[in-house]
Design a protein around this motif. Structure first.
Motif, PDB file in Angstrom:
ATOM      1  N   ASP A   1     -15.253  -6.227 -14.346  1.00 38.94           N
ATOM      2  CA  ASP A   1     -14.514  -5.049 -14.803  1.00 38.94           C
ATOM      3  C   ASP A   1     -14.291  -4.024 -13.698  1.00 38.94           C
ATOM      4  N   LEU A   2     -14.223  -4.473 -12.438  1.00 35.25           N
ATOM      5  CA  LEU A   2     -13.989  -3.565 -11.318  1.00 35.25           C
ATOM      6  C   LEU A   2     -13.005  -4.197 -10.353  1.00 35.25           C
ATOM      7  N   TRP A   3     -11.915  -3.462 -10.044  1.00 32.53           N
ATOM      8  CA  TRP A   3     -10.874  -3.942  -9.149  1.00 32.53           C
ATOM      9  C   TRP A   3     -10.671  -2.943  -8.012  1.00 32.53           C
ATOM     10  N   ILE A   4     -10.396  -3.470  -6.811  1.00 28.95           N
ATOM     11  CA  ILE A   4     -10.096  -2.653  -5.639  1.00 28.95           C
ATOM     12  C   ILE A   4      -8.757  -3.110  -5.065  1.00 28.95           C
ATOM     13  N   LYS A   5      -7.925  -2.177  -4.685  1.00 32.59           N
ATOM     14  CA  LYS A   5      -6.648  -2.498  -4.033  1.00 32.59           C
ATOM     15  C   LYS A   5      -6.490  -1.631  -2.799  1.00 32.59           C
ATOM     16  N   THR A   6      -5.909  -2.196  -1.759  1.00 36.71           N
ATOM     17  CA  THR A   6      -5.599  -1.456  -0.543  1.00 36.71           C
ATOM     18  C   THR A   6      -4.206  -1.856  -0.072  1.00 36.71           C
ATOM     19  N   ASP A   7      -3.524  -0.908   0.542  1.00 37.40           N
ATOM     20  CA  ASP A   7      -2.207  -1.140   1.130  1.00 37.40           C
ATOM     21  C   ASP A   7      -2.184  -0.492   2.512  1.00 37.40           C
ATOM     22  N   LEU A   8      -1.766  -1.263   3.486  1.00 41.52           N
ATOM     23  CA  LEU A   8      -1.637  -0.757   4.850  1.00 41.52           C
ATOM     24  C   LEU A   8      -0.230  -1.056   5.337  1.00 41.52           C
ATOM     25  N   PHE A   9       0.483  -0.024   5.760  1.00 42.08           N
ATOM     26  CA  PHE A   9       1.801  -0.251   6.352  1.00 42.08           C
ATOM     27  C   PHE A   9       1.923   0.595   7.616  1.00 42.08           C
ATOM     28  N   ALA A  10       2.580  -0.010   8.593  1.00 44.79           N
ATOM     29  CA  ALA A  10       2.751   0.641   9.886  1.00 44.79           C
ATOM     30  C   ALA A  10       4.103   0.235  10.446  1.00 44.79           C
ATOM     31  N   TRP A  11       4.671   1.108  11.253  1.00 47.10           N
ATOM     32  CA  TRP A  11       5.931   0.777  11.913  1.00 47.10           C
ATOM     33  C   TRP A  11       6.045   1.556  13.219  1.00 47.10           C
ATOM     34  N   LYS A  12       6.881   1.042  14.076  1.00 49.21           N
ATOM     35  CA  LYS A  12       7.239   1.742  15.304  1.00 49.21           C
ATOM     36  C   LYS A  12       8.389   2.676  14.989  1.00 49.21           C
TER      37      LYS A  12
ATOM     38  N   VAL B   1      12.774   9.175  20.343  1.00 50.42           N
ATOM     39  CA  VAL B   1      12.055   8.169  19.574  1.00 50.42           C
ATOM     40  C   VAL B   1      10.964   8.868  18.776  1.00 50.42           C
ATOM     41  N   MET B   2      10.967   8.681  17.476  1.00 44.53           N
ATOM     42  CA  MET B   2       9.954   9.277  16.622  1.00 44.53           C
ATOM     43  C   MET B   2       8.638   8.525  16.761  1.00 44.53           C
ATOM     44  N   GLY B   3       7.552   9.220  16.439  1.00 45.28           N
ATOM     45  CA  GLY B   3       6.241   8.586  16.476  1.00 45.28           C
ATOM     46  C   GLY B   3       6.109   7.530  15.383  1.00 45.28           C
ATOM     47  N   GLY B   4       5.204   6.606  15.620  1.00 47.09           N
ATOM     48  CA  GLY B   4       4.991   5.540  14.662  1.00 47.09           C
ATOM     49  C   GLY B   4       4.182   5.991  13.457  1.00 47.09           C
ATOM     50  N   ALA B   5       4.041   5.092  12.499  1.00 46.52           N
ATOM     51  CA  ALA B   5       3.293   5.368  11.273  1.00 46.52           C
ATOM     52  C   ALA B   5       2.157   4.374  11.143  1.00 46.52           C
ATOM     53  N   PHE B   6       1.053   4.862  10.579  1.00 43.13           N
ATOM     54  CA  PHE B   6      -0.093   4.006  10.269  1.00 43.13           C
ATOM     55  C   PHE B   6      -0.751   4.608   9.036  1.00 43.13           C
ATOM     56  N   ASP B   7      -0.470   4.017   7.882  1.00 40.49           N
ATOM     57  CA  ASP B   7      -0.847   4.614   6.601  1.00 40.49           C
ATOM     58  C   ASP B   7      -1.685   3.617   5.819  1.00 40.49           C
ATOM     59  N   LEU B   8      -2.879   4.048   5.413  1.00 36.54           N
ATOM     60  CA  LEU B   8      -3.780   3.220   4.612  1.00 36.54           C
ATOM     61  C   LEU B   8      -4.021   3.891   3.275  1.00 36.54           C
ATOM     62  N   ASN B   9      -3.789   3.148   2.192  1.00 35.07           N
ATOM     63  CA  ASN B   9      -4.053   3.616   0.841  1.00 35.07           C
ATOM     64  C   ASN B   9      -5.083   2.710   0.184  1.00 35.07           C
ATOM     65  N   ALA B  10      -5.865   3.267  -0.732  1.00 36.39           N
ATOM     66  CA  ALA B  10      -6.878   2.483  -1.437  1.00 36.39           C
ATOM     67  C   ALA B  10      -7.025   3.011  -2.848  1.00 36.39           C
ATOM     68  N   GLY B  11      -7.288   2.105  -3.780  1.00 34.56           N
ATOM     69  CA  GLY B  11      -7.440   2.480  -5.170  1.00 34.56           C
ATOM     70  C   GLY B  11      -8.529   1.694  -5.855  1.00 34.56           C
TER      71      GLY B  11
ATOM     72  N   ILE C   1      -5.127   7.828   3.962  1.00 31.00           N
ATOM     73  CA  ILE C   1      -6.546   8.085   4.232  1.00 31.00           C
ATOM     74  C   ILE C   1      -6.766   8.607   5.643  1.00 31.00           C
ATOM     75  N   PHE C   2      -5.956   8.174   6.613  1.00 30.83           N
ATOM     76  CA  PHE C   2      -6.107   8.639   7.989  1.00 30.83           C
ATOM     77  C   PHE C   2      -5.473  10.013   8.217  1.00 30.83           C
ATOM     78  N   ASN C   3      -4.826  10.560   7.195  1.00 35.44           N
ATOM     79  CA  ASN C   3      -4.263  11.920   7.248  1.00 35.44           C
ATOM     80  C   ASN C   3      -3.279  12.085   8.405  1.00 35.44           C
ATOM     81  N   LYS C   4      -2.386  11.078   8.577  1.00 36.50           N
ATOM     82  CA  LYS C   4      -1.361  11.154   9.612  1.00 36.50           C
ATOM     83  C   LYS C   4      -0.052  11.614   8.973  1.00 36.50           C
ATOM     84  N   GLU C   5       0.441  12.770   9.373  1.00 37.13           N
ATOM     85  CA  GLU C   5       1.686  13.306   8.828  1.00 37.13           C
ATOM     86  C   GLU C   5       2.858  12.810   9.678  1.00 37.13           C
TER      87      GLU C   5
END
Length: 547
Positions: A468-479, A492-502, A520-524
């Motif tokens: 009865d316990l599930w974990i999900k994570t999503d990681l997406f990054a781009w140049k 050229v804009m800065g890249g992205a590195f975004d991690l989500n978890a639930g 989670i890494f708090n990158k704006e």
């Protein structure tokens, strides 16, 4: 003397012999049975069966199944090449038939979602889905709101037909908070962006192949789109696919599609825009268990301008579908209108110039699986894009760049390298990772491919820790993509590195608790120049299931 005795003896016996002969001639004939005959078969030899257990078979049977792999949704189309708007982080859609999901989080984020199903599940059904989420950022005007409601139903008639219909309403609200320099004073009405979309769709298709070997599925789709400035756009798509099956291996496809758009600006000084295209897709298809060949053409008319596209595809694989080689040369038209452009970048000006994109693809690749859990796919493609829509900051009016103009590249060549890896263990664990590399060359009509992402990486993982316990994570990054500066040079804009978890876990039979942590890494980082996304935020709540 001796002869005299013999003669006398004979004379004495003659009367008795004559008398016996006379009696035999007058006696009745009869048959005397002295015994009864009983036929009997000779006893046969019998087989002597000795009861003995069978020899145990220790060999593992190899069963062949032809089940499509759900992880390999590899269409070999440059979907990643289209500039996409930032998707608001939220928990995935909950797959239950009747439920309410509610929560609240940081950034004053109310969240409510519901889904209900009616019908017998076989011949008729109705699904209702609704969702609302909004947030207020720490910076001024950095707010958004999204509301989505959809009704979809189906009905199976007695004459081998299934009808599908849907109605939808969607409203998106945000602000043009990307002005620079900050701070500046603006009235809310001058920055607010609001879009409303109404959609309707009707489809009818045969359930079983007709007596003449036909499969058909006509579809009519309507959408009505408007913004807060009273600019209206209507779009109608009529798709008429038809397939004639000649046996089990050969079929003939004939498709006819009309895509009609009409934009009516509120400003009477701007003329109405009619953007219409239509095309035919005749093709011959040959398929076996290991081979799939398609040869065809796609004659197309884009606002009266004719273009002939190829439509040639090939797939060669093994009997067990463990390995499949794919190659193709195909082309098609992609509609460009106000609705599609606003879904990619909501901070744009009204696009009065609409040019549909001509896409031609040449690709080769392979896909397959190793064992029972591991899947893979890879491709290399060379694509030609004509009239590709791009976005640049508008620095000519107020000079703050908070709005975007839509411009077009007459020609963009794209070398695409992509791959996908997946691992799945029943419903307990799954991970899927994809990587796409795009090199833009031969650009005509613009200096660079503004806003188009050159490298993109995505990973999604789902894990059932206990029952009865599930974990999900999503990681997406781009140049980061390129953008046009105020002085006319490119940056050229800065890249992205975004991690989500639930997390989601059950506390009673009908109640689940859930929570979602975003960035989670708090990158704006920025998807579009001057528009930074939210930093770390979270939302959580409960799910009540009526089933």
């Amino acid at each position: 003397m001796k002869h005299v005795r013999i003669i006398l003896l004979v004379n004495a016996m003659l009367p008795a012999i004559f008398a016996a002969a006379q009696r035999d001639t007058i006696r009745n004939k009869s048959v005397d049975i002295t015994s009864a005959f009983k036929p009997e078969l000779k006893a046969s030899a019998k087989i002597n069966f000795n009861a003995a257990p069978p020899v145990a078979d220790t060999a593992k049977p190899r069963l062949q199944y032809d089940i499509p792999n759900p992880n390999l949704l590899f269409a070999y189309q440059p979907g990643s090449l289209k500039p996409l708007a930032l998707q608001i982080d939220s928990i995935g859609k909950f797959n239950n038939s009747n439920y309410i999901k509610a929560g609240f989080g940081s950034l004053r984020t109310p969240y409510i979602q519901g889904g209900f199903s009616f019908g017998d599940g076989t011949n008729a059904g109705l699904n209702i889905y609704a969702k609302h989420v909004s947030s207020q950022g720490k910076e001024e005007f950095k707010d958004f709101s999204n509301t989505d409601v959809k009704l979809s139903g189906y009905y199976k008639s007695a004459n081998n037909l299934e009808w599908n219909a849907s109605l939808g309403m969607k409203q998106d609200k945000t602000y043009k908070y990307g002005f620079e320099p900050k701070p500046q004073s603006y009235p809310n009405d001058s920055l607010r962006v609001s879009y409303q979309t109404l959609t309707a769709r009707v489809n009818m298709h045969n359930i079983n192949r007709t007596a003449f070997g036909l499969d058909y599925s006509p579809t009519i789709s309507l959408s009505f789109f408007n913004d807060k400035l009273k600019n209206h756009e209507s779009n109608a798509v009529v798709d008429l696919p038809l397939q004639k099956n000649l046996g089990d291996q050969v079929s003939i496809n004939l498709g006819l599609t009309f895509d009609l758009t009409r934009l009516s600006p509120d400003n009477k000084n701007i003329e109405r825009v009619n953007n219409n295209m239509w095309y035919i897709s005749p093709a011959v298809l040959y398929h076996t268990s290991t081979l799939r060949l398609q040869g065809g053409i796609r004659p197309s008319w884009d606002n009266g301008e004719f273009k002939m596209f190829p439509n040639i595809l090939a797939e060669v694989g093994t009997d067990d579908q463990r390995f499949t080689f794919q190659a193709g040369w195909t082309g098609y038209l992609r509609k460009t209108n106000y609705q599609t452009l606003a879904s990619q970048n909501p901070w744009l000006w009204l696009p009065t110039d609409q040019r549909n994109t001509w896409i031609e693809e040449r690709y080769a690749g392979f896909k397959g699986s190793l064992g029972d859990h591991f899947t893979y796919s890879a491709k290399v493609a060379f694509n030609k894009l004509n009239h590709q829509s791009l976005f640049i900051n508008d620095t000519t009016a107020a000079g703050d760049g908070k709005s975007f103009n839509v411009v077009y590249a007459d020609r963009v060549n794209v070398l695409n390298l992509g791959g996908e890896l997946g691992y799945n263990v029943e419903e307990k664990f799954s991970v899927l990772a994809s990587l796409n590399f795009n090199q833009f060359t031969g650009i005509r009509g613009q200096q660079k491919a503004w806003g188009m992402i050159p490298v993109e990486f995505n990973t999604a993982m789902r894990l059932q820790v206990i029952k009865d316990l599930w974990i999900k994570t999503d990681l997406f990054a781009w140049k980061g993509p390129r953008y046009l500066k105020k002085d006319g040079t490119d940056g050229v804009m800065g890249g992205a590195f975004d991690l989500n978890a639930g997390l989601e876990f059950r506390i009673t039979k009908n109640v689940n608790l859930w929570t979602q942590f975003n960035n989670i890494f708090n990158k704006e980082y920025q998807r579009w120049n001057q528009y930074r996304v939210y930093g770390f935020n979270f939302v959580g709540g409960i799910i009540y299931s009526f089933d």
